[in-house]
Design a protein around this motif. Structure first.
Motif, PDB file in Angstrom:
ATOM      1  N   LEU A 171       7.167   4.970   9.153  1.00  0.00           N
ATOM      2  CA  LEU A 171       7.366   3.857  10.069  1.00  0.00           C
ATOM      3  C   LEU A 171       8.569   4.143  10.945  1.00  0.00           C
ATOM      4  O   LEU A 171       9.448   4.940  10.584  1.00  0.00           O
ATOM      5  CB  LEU A 171       7.590   2.537   9.324  1.00  0.00           C
ATOM      6  N   SER A 172       8.593   3.480  12.066  1.00  0.00           N
ATOM      7  CA  SER A 172       9.737   3.547  12.976  1.00  0.00           C
ATOM      8  C   SER A 172      10.190   2.126  13.252  1.00  0.00           C
ATOM      9  O   SER A 172       9.367   1.246  13.517  1.00  0.00           O
ATOM     10  CB  SER A 172       9.348   4.244  14.281  1.00  0.00           C
ATOM     11  N   SER A 173      11.482   1.882  13.154  1.00  0.00           N
ATOM     12  CA  SER A 173      12.023   0.543  13.382  1.00  0.00           C
ATOM     13  C   SER A 173      13.466   0.672  13.848  1.00  0.00           C
ATOM     14  O   SER A 173      14.188   1.567  13.400  1.00  0.00           O
ATOM     15  CB  SER A 173      11.966  -0.290  12.103  1.00  0.00           C
TER      16      SER A 173
ATOM     17  N   LEU B 214       0.824  -1.203   0.000  1.00  0.00           N
ATOM     18  CA  LEU B 214       0.000   0.000   0.000  1.00  0.00           C
ATOM     19  C   LEU B 214       0.855   1.249   0.000  1.00  0.00           C
ATOM     20  O   LEU B 214       0.543   2.229  -0.683  1.00  0.00           O
ATOM     21  CB  LEU B 214      -0.921   0.013   1.225  1.00  0.00           C
ATOM     22  N   LEU B 215       1.912   1.233   0.812  1.00  0.00           N
ATOM     23  CA  LEU B 215       2.794   2.389   0.936  1.00  0.00           C
ATOM     24  C   LEU B 215       4.246   1.944   0.916  1.00  0.00           C
ATOM     25  O   LEU B 215       4.571   0.830   1.366  1.00  0.00           O
ATOM     26  CB  LEU B 215       2.534   3.129   2.258  1.00  0.00           C
ATOM     27  N   PHE B 216       5.101   2.802   0.385  1.00  0.00           N
ATOM     28  CA  PHE B 216       6.548   2.569   0.403  1.00  0.00           C
ATOM     29  C   PHE B 216       7.208   3.714   1.164  1.00  0.00           C
ATOM     30  O   PHE B 216       6.876   4.884   0.960  1.00  0.00           O
ATOM     31  CB  PHE B 216       7.106   2.506  -1.020  1.00  0.00           C
ATOM     32  N   ARG B 217       8.120   3.358   2.022  1.00  0.00           N
ATOM     33  CA  ARG B 217       8.849   4.354   2.792  1.00  0.00           C
ATOM     34  C   ARG B 217      10.306   3.907   2.934  1.00  0.00           C
ATOM     35  O   ARG B 217      10.629   2.729   2.749  1.00  0.00           O
ATOM     36  CB  ARG B 217       8.246   4.516   4.211  1.00  0.00           C
ATOM     37  N   ALA B 218      11.167   4.857   3.276  1.00  0.00           N
ATOM     38  CA  ALA B 218      12.562   4.556   3.636  1.00  0.00           C
ATOM     39  C   ALA B 218      13.252   3.664   2.600  1.00  0.00           C
ATOM     40  O   ALA B 218      13.816   2.635   2.930  1.00  0.00           O
ATOM     41  CB  ALA B 218      12.636   3.922   5.031  1.00  0.00           C
ATOM     42  N   GLY B 219      13.187   4.071   1.333  1.00  0.00           N
ATOM     43  CA  GLY B 219      13.920   3.338   0.313  1.00  0.00           C
ATOM     44  C   GLY B 219      13.410   1.945   0.049  1.00  0.00           C
ATOM     45  O   GLY B 219      14.199   1.035  -0.200  1.00  0.00           O
ATOM     46  N   GLY B 220      12.100   1.745   0.071  1.00  0.00           N
ATOM     47  CA  GLY B 220      11.538   0.459  -0.330  1.00  0.00           C
ATOM     48  C   GLY B 220      10.894  -0.350   0.774  1.00  0.00           C
ATOM     49  O   GLY B 220      10.333  -1.414   0.499  1.00  0.00           O
ATOM     50  N   TYR B 221      10.985   0.069   2.044  1.00  0.00           N
ATOM     51  CA  TYR B 221      10.183  -0.585   3.087  1.00  0.00           C
ATOM     52  C   TYR B 221       8.709  -0.402   2.713  1.00  0.00           C
ATOM     53  O   TYR B 221       8.302   0.678   2.273  1.00  0.00           O
ATOM     54  CB  TYR B 221      10.458   0.044   4.456  1.00  0.00           C
ATOM     55  N   TRP B 222       7.921  -1.468   2.864  1.00  0.00           N
ATOM     56  CA  TRP B 222       6.533  -1.354   2.426  1.00  0.00           C
ATOM     57  C   TRP B 222       5.567  -1.937   3.452  1.00  0.00           C
ATOM     58  O   TRP B 222       5.920  -2.778   4.254  1.00  0.00           O
ATOM     59  CB  TRP B 222       6.340  -1.999   1.060  1.00  0.00           C
TER      60      TRP B 222
ATOM     61  N   THR C  84      -1.067  -3.932   7.575  1.00  0.00           N
ATOM     62  CA  THR C  84      -0.869  -4.493   8.913  1.00  0.00           C
ATOM     63  C   THR C  84       0.596  -4.515   9.308  1.00  0.00           C
ATOM     64  O   THR C  84       0.957  -4.118  10.420  1.00  0.00           O
ATOM     65  CB  THR C  84      -1.419  -5.938   8.982  1.00  0.00           C
ATOM     66  N   THR C  85       1.443  -4.958   8.393  1.00  0.00           N
ATOM     67  CA  THR C  85       2.843  -5.250   8.696  1.00  0.00           C
ATOM     68  C   THR C  85       3.770  -4.486   7.756  1.00  0.00           C
ATOM     69  O   THR C  85       3.455  -4.292   6.576  1.00  0.00           O
ATOM     70  CB  THR C  85       3.103  -6.765   8.540  1.00  0.00           C
ATOM     71  N   TRP C  86       4.929  -4.072   8.296  1.00  0.00           N
ATOM     72  CA  TRP C  86       5.971  -3.435   7.489  1.00  0.00           C
ATOM     73  C   TRP C  86       7.022  -4.489   7.120  1.00  0.00           C
ATOM     74  O   TRP C  86       7.426  -5.297   7.945  1.00  0.00           O
ATOM     75  CB  TRP C  86       6.645  -2.309   8.261  1.00  0.00           C
ATOM     76  N   TYR C  87       7.445  -4.446   5.864  1.00  0.00           N
ATOM     77  CA  TYR C  87       8.445  -5.388   5.357  1.00  0.00           C
ATOM     78  C   TYR C  87       9.629  -4.628   4.772  1.00  0.00           C
ATOM     79  O   TYR C  87       9.494  -3.493   4.300  1.00  0.00           O
ATOM     80  CB  TYR C  87       7.854  -6.275   4.254  1.00  0.00           C
ATOM     81  N   ARG C  88      10.788  -5.293   4.819  1.00  0.00           N
ATOM     82  CA  ARG C  88      11.980  -4.725   4.182  1.00  0.00           C
ATOM     83  C   ARG C  88      11.854  -4.798   2.658  1.00  0.00           C
ATOM     84  O   ARG C  88      11.053  -5.588   2.133  1.00  0.00           O
ATOM     85  CB  ARG C  88      13.250  -5.467   4.620  1.00  0.00           C
TER      86      ARG C  88
ATOM     87  N   LEU D 122      10.472  -5.049  14.794  1.00  0.00           N
ATOM     88  CA  LEU D 122       9.798  -4.188  15.772  1.00  0.00           C
ATOM     89  C   LEU D 122       9.284  -2.901  15.139  1.00  0.00           C
ATOM     90  O   LEU D 122       9.341  -1.819  15.731  1.00  0.00           O
ATOM     91  CB  LEU D 122      10.750  -3.855  16.936  1.00  0.00           C
ATOM     92  N   ALA D 123       8.754  -2.995  13.935  1.00  0.00           N
ATOM     93  CA  ALA D 123       8.298  -1.799  13.223  1.00  0.00           C
ATOM     94  C   ALA D 123       7.013  -1.259  13.826  1.00  0.00           C
ATOM     95  O   ALA D 123       6.113  -2.013  14.212  1.00  0.00           O
ATOM     96  CB  ALA D 123       8.096  -2.126  11.752  1.00  0.00           C
TER      97      ALA D 123
END
Length: 440
Positions: A190-192, A91-99, A103-107, A126-127
């Motif tokens: 996101l924060s991780s 749905l969203l991309f942040r920080a150079g491709g984190y998506w 529900t969940t953030w992935y690398r 721990l995102a």
């Protein structure tokens, strides 16, 4: 993206559906394009269009029935790529491709999964999802910000120092819209722990992890080679990567075609895989024997015999040695079993229908299998004949295909420009395999 200024999108028909967004880019004016598609997984849609005012930019829009709408201003050449990425769970991309999938953030996806035919999903450690309401603490002043205009936007614009003021201005406009999601559900970032300063590394450290020099890494980046991931941050004009992302990149390199080849060739002086090294060693001994141990050949290295004719004769002898040794390079019998299995699998996809329709002309091979059969016939004609005979037997026993019809089906398949057999070669070869008719 977080940190960038907001640009006015009120000239877009965002509330009129994806067809209206696509229609902007389908205008007859040159240099414009638009498209929309339904999403496979969530019942939403995605669309993009060239901006009608400034054709250097394009708008990408994604609508999710639960999480709302995302609108991004991009370079016009980037919208189609994001459109493809949005066909699925991201749905969203942040920080150079984190998506984020809602529900969940992935690398960033880097490790290919051949079963899923997609990159492995590796969760960011721990995102925590950061929402607009989390960042607006009352100190931001929307009056200190401004809404950008696409006509004068700069694609190289940097982050404004007072970005929280800009976020507050966006929030005010957002809340004025009918049916707008509450700010506590509008995702900003996101924060991780993976993205903290202590976990970010520069090009020298990343290159060291990958076993290359920093200059090589920079060359990869400038040429777009080696699938180098986007940086997670830029600190003092220097790219910074999360160590976890860099480690995934190293693993992806190790598991690539080139990486597996290098691992298998470790220790060989010519960087050859084990099988190729054995072939080299075997023919090195054969060539040495031909060139040195045989007096009739060895004398040709006397200066007065070093002419084109003599060299051609020696080259022909060496190449003949390779040609007659194919069975020492390729396991012909085992290859025949593989070709047989592939052909029977292909035929099985059509056999029941062909039997029902009483037409064995419906039997087909995939192009790759047809080409492999041609290659096998050209290089190992005797072994291939035995393989075809076994295919005839299996097809007759399993599906009731008459041997002659099976042979005709194979010959027809091999005539479809799938190899280097001439018509005369096919005619001669299959005539030798044809079952004999009764002469009584």
């Amino acid at each position: 993206m977080p940190g960038l200024p907001f640009v006015d999108d009120s000239h877009l028909p965002l509330d009129d559906g994806p067809e209206a967004i696509e229609a902007i880019g389908r205008h007859e004016a040159s240099g414009m394009w638009g498209r929309w598609d339904a999403n496979r997984t969530d019942g939403g849609w995605r669309a993009f269009t060239t901006d009608p005012i400034n054709h250097a930019f394009g708008w990408s829009v994604r609508h999710h029935p639960e999480h709302g709408r995302t609108v991004l201003l991009m370079g016009d050449g980037q919208t189609s790529f994001l459109h493809t990425q949005w066909d699925g769970d991201p749905l969203l991309f942040r920080a150079g491709g984190y998506w984020w999938d809602g529900t969940t953030w992935y690398r960033p996806g880097q490790i290919w999964d051949p079963v899923a035919q997609d990159h492995e999903r590796r969760k960011a450690r721990l995102a925590v999802t950061v929402y607009a309401a989390d960042m607006l603490d009352g100190r931001a002043a929307p009056d200190r910000a401004h809404l950008g205009k696409v006509a004068v936007s700069d694609p190289n614009v940097t982050q404004p120092d007072n970005w929280l003021d800009h976020l507050a201005l966006w929030a005010r406009h957002h809340q004025e819209q009918d049916g707008a999601l509450p700010l506590g559900r509008c995702v900003v970032d996101l924060s991780s722990p993976e993205l903290t300063g202590t976990q970010l590394i520069g090009a020298p450290e990343m290159a060291e992890l990958g076993g290359i020099t920093a200059s090589t890494l920079r060359a990869y980046i400038s040429r777009g080679n080696s699938e180098v991931p986007l940086p997670q941050a830029v600190v003092g004009s220097r790219d910074q990567w999360a160590r976890a992302v860099a480690q995934d990149w190293v693993e992806a390199r190790q598991r690539s075609y080139e990486g597996v080849g290098q691992a298998m060739s470790a220790g060989d002086r010519d960087s050859l895989p084990p099988g190729a090294a054995e072939v080299r060693d075997r023919f090195a001994a054969d060539f040495r024997h031909t060139l040195f141990d045989r007096p009739d050949v060895r004398k040709r290295w006397v200066l007065r015999h070093r002419n084109e004719e003599s060299v051609t004769e020696v080259a022909n002898e060496l190449s003949w040695s390779v040609a007659v040794s194919l069975d020492r390079i390729i396991p012909a019998h085992d290859l025949g079993m593989v070709v047989q299995g592939a052909i029977l699998r292909d035929l099985g996809d059509y056999a029941e229908e062909a039997k029902k329709e009483e037409s064995w002309l419906l039997l087909n091979l995939t192009p790759a299998v047809g080409k492999m059969l041609v290659w096998y016939i050209r290089h190992f004609p005797g072994e291939a004949a035995a393989t075809i005979g076994e295919i005839q037997r299996r097809a007759h026993n399993d599906w009731g295909v008459p041997p002659a019809d099976m042979l005709r089906a194979l010959r027809r398949e091999l005539s479809l420009d799938r190899g280097k057999l001439t018509e005369e070669q096919r005619k001669t070869y299959f005539a030798l395999l044809a079952p004999r008719e009764d002469t009584d």
